[in-house]
Design an enzyme around this catalytic site. Structure first.
Site, mmCIF file in Angstrom:
data_model
loop_
_atom_site.group_PDB
_atom_site.id
_atom_site.type_symbol
_atom_site.label_atom_id
_atom_site.label_comp_id
_atom_site.label_asym_id
_atom_site.label_seq_id
_atom_site.Cartn_x
_atom_site.Cartn_y
_atom_site.Cartn_z
ATOM 1 N N ASP A 94 72.911 18.706 21.943
ATOM 2 C CA ASP A 94 72.891 18.566 23.398
ATOM 3 C C ASP A 94 71.565 18.002 23.913
ATOM 4 O O ASP A 94 70.529 18.099 23.255
ATOM 5 C CB ASP A 94 73.093 19.941 24.043
ATOM 6 C CG ASP A 94 74.521 20.443 23.906
ATOM 7 O OD1 ASP A 94 75.301 19.875 23.117
ATOM 8 O OD2 ASP A 94 74.864 21.427 24.595
ATOM 9 N N ASP A 95 71.659 17.475 25.112
ATOM 10 C CA ASP A 95 70.521 17.150 25.986
ATOM 11 C C ASP A 95 69.817 15.821 25.693
ATOM 12 O O ASP A 95 68.926 15.440 26.430
ATOM 13 C CB ASP A 95 69.466 18.264 26.003
ATOM 14 C CG ASP A 95 70.007 19.571 26.581
ATOM 15 O OD1 ASP A 95 71.194 19.604 26.942
ATOM 16 O OD2 ASP A 95 69.244 20.536 26.667
ATOM 17 N N HIS A 144 77.441 15.554 29.288
ATOM 18 C CA HIS A 144 76.689 16.794 29.537
ATOM 19 C C HIS A 144 76.046 16.717 30.927
ATOM 20 O O HIS A 144 74.963 17.273 31.133
ATOM 21 C CB HIS A 144 75.630 16.961 28.441
ATOM 22 C CG HIS A 144 75.093 18.364 28.284
ATOM 23 N ND1 HIS A 144 75.864 19.490 28.328
ATOM 24 C CD2 HIS A 144 73.816 18.810 28.075
ATOM 25 C CE1 HIS A 144 75.098 20.570 28.152
ATOM 26 N NE2 HIS A 144 73.852 20.180 28.010
ATOM 27 N N HIS A 148 71.805 17.678 34.272
ATOM 28 C CA HIS A 148 71.759 19.009 33.673
ATOM 29 C C HIS A 148 71.630 20.165 34.676
ATOM 30 O O HIS A 148 70.887 21.126 34.437
ATOM 31 C CB HIS A 148 70.615 19.084 32.654
ATOM 32 C CG HIS A 148 70.858 20.059 31.537
ATOM 33 N ND1 HIS A 148 70.541 21.406 31.634
ATOM 34 C CD2 HIS A 148 71.398 19.923 30.318
ATOM 35 C CE1 HIS A 148 70.854 22.016 30.520
ATOM 36 N NE2 HIS A 148 71.387 21.146 29.695
ATOM 37 N N TYR A 185 74.201 24.814 30.140
ATOM 38 C CA TYR A 185 74.038 26.278 30.012
ATOM 39 C C TYR A 185 75.355 26.983 29.683
ATOM 40 O O TYR A 185 75.425 28.205 29.727
ATOM 41 C CB TYR A 185 73.447 26.886 31.305
ATOM 42 C CG TYR A 185 72.306 26.094 31.873
ATOM 43 C CD1 TYR A 185 71.077 26.058 31.207
ATOM 44 C CD2 TYR A 185 72.463 25.366 33.037
ATOM 45 C CE1 TYR A 185 70.032 25.299 31.713
ATOM 46 C CE2 TYR A 185 71.417 24.603 33.543
ATOM 47 C CZ TYR A 185 70.208 24.575 32.875
ATOM 48 O OH TYR A 185 69.178 23.812 33.368
ATOM 49 N N HIS A 235 70.024 21.279 19.756
ATOM 50 C CA HIS A 235 69.473 20.346 20.740
ATOM 51 C C HIS A 235 68.580 19.352 20.010
ATOM 52 O O HIS A 235 67.574 19.755 19.419
ATOM 53 C CB HIS A 235 68.662 21.102 21.800
ATOM 54 C CG HIS A 235 69.498 22.070 22.582
ATOM 55 N ND1 HIS A 235 69.817 23.322 22.114
ATOM 56 C CD2 HIS A 235 70.105 21.952 23.791
ATOM 57 C CE1 HIS A 235 70.590 23.938 23.005
ATOM 58 N NE2 HIS A 235 70.773 23.134 24.030
HETATM 59 NI NI NI Z 1 72.082 21.354 27.753
#
Ligand code: NI
Length: 283
Positions: A94-95, A144, A148, A185, A235
């Site tokens: 993620d991210d 995503h 965020h 989250y 991540h």
């Molecule tokens: Ni995230």
């Protein structure tokens, strides 16, 4: 439990590496070379037949030569795996994309592993070339959101805007619109779910890599908690996570796991909400 992943959207000068994925192409130019080098061939008075025959022969020979290479390329791109029979695991990152994503792509390639990247639209817009390489390597790209946020705190229009802006950035970079979403989250409620018909994909193993920032700990957590069908959360914006991956890939490979994308894991089924590996709310 809701993880409070940190978004590191800081700009960073990732070096652009010209590491295109190896593709196999037929070699028509060899045809011309062979035809042209035939000894004593007269350019006149001959019908096209000898050349056509030679061309056909070469075509068959080159197909035979190329077949194993093409098969290997297909395999590398994640030849269909039947996760009802094989031990599958979906590694999810993620991210990103970010400055460590390229190193991760190399590690995944070394194990012919496919993974899923839930990218933040802002970062997709900042590093489109990295996202393009990620998609070209056969990995799945998920949405995503754009920046965020906790979607449960936004209006319906706000949620739709977050998803749409990320879709646009991902499409601009890769040409594809993600088929799956992961809410930041893991924050999800009925109102958020109503804003898209696409699956909202959670996870069954949380490595808490954003908190530990410790490669050995992250690897241990992933390897000890994995079950066939697990979706593991990482991540790729943390160098400690990327450094943990060779250990994870090696030990899970030894244990017979196949690394697949989330969509592969569900074998074409489209869950409304996806956990896996024994977590709550399977499919
Ligand atoms: Ni995230």
């Amino acid at each position: 439990m809701i993880a409070t992943a940190l978004l590191a959207a800081a700009a960073c000068g990732a070096g652009q590496l010209a590491t295109g994925t190896g593709t196999v192409q037929a070699a028509p130019r060899s045809d011309a070379r062979d035809g042209g080098s035939a000894p004593g061939a007269s350019p006149t008075g001959l019908s096209e037949w000898p050349y056509a025959g030679l061309s056909q022969m070469w075509s068959k020979a080159s197909q035979a030569l190329l077949a194993p290479m093409i098969a290997a390329a297909e395999e590398a791109r994640g030849h269909p795996v039947d996760c009802r029979r094989a031990k599958c695991v979906a590694l999810t990152f993620d991210d990103g994309p970010g400055r460590y994503t390229d190193a991760l792509l190399k590690q995944l390639a070394a194990y012919r592993a496919r993974a899923t990247f839930f990218v933040v639209g802002q970062n997709a817009a900042a590093y489109p070339w990295i996202l393009r390489r990620t998609a070209a390597a056969g990995h799945e790209i998920g949405n995503h959101t754009w920046s965020h946020p906790d979607l449960t705190r936004l209006s319906a229009a706000g949620v739709r805007s977050q998803l749409a802006r990320a879709d646009q950035a991902i499409k601009a970079a890769t040409g594809i619109v993600p088929r799956i979403i992961r809410p930041p989250y893991g924050a999800l409620n009925a109102a958020v779910r109503m804003q898209s018909s696409r699956p909202m994909v959670m996870w069954s193993v949380d490595t808490l890599d954003w908190r530990f920032r410790d490669s050995a700990k992250v690897a241990r957590k992933a390897v000890r908690s994995v079950r066939p069908g697990s979706i593991i959360l990482f991540h790729d914006i943390h160098p400690t996570t990327v450094r943990a991956m060779p250990w994870v890939l090696k030990s899970l490979s030894k244990r017979g796991y196949k690394f697949v994308t989330v969509s592969q894991l569900f074998g074409g089924a489209t869950p409304r909400l996806a956990y896996s590996g024994g977590g709550p709310g399977i499919l």
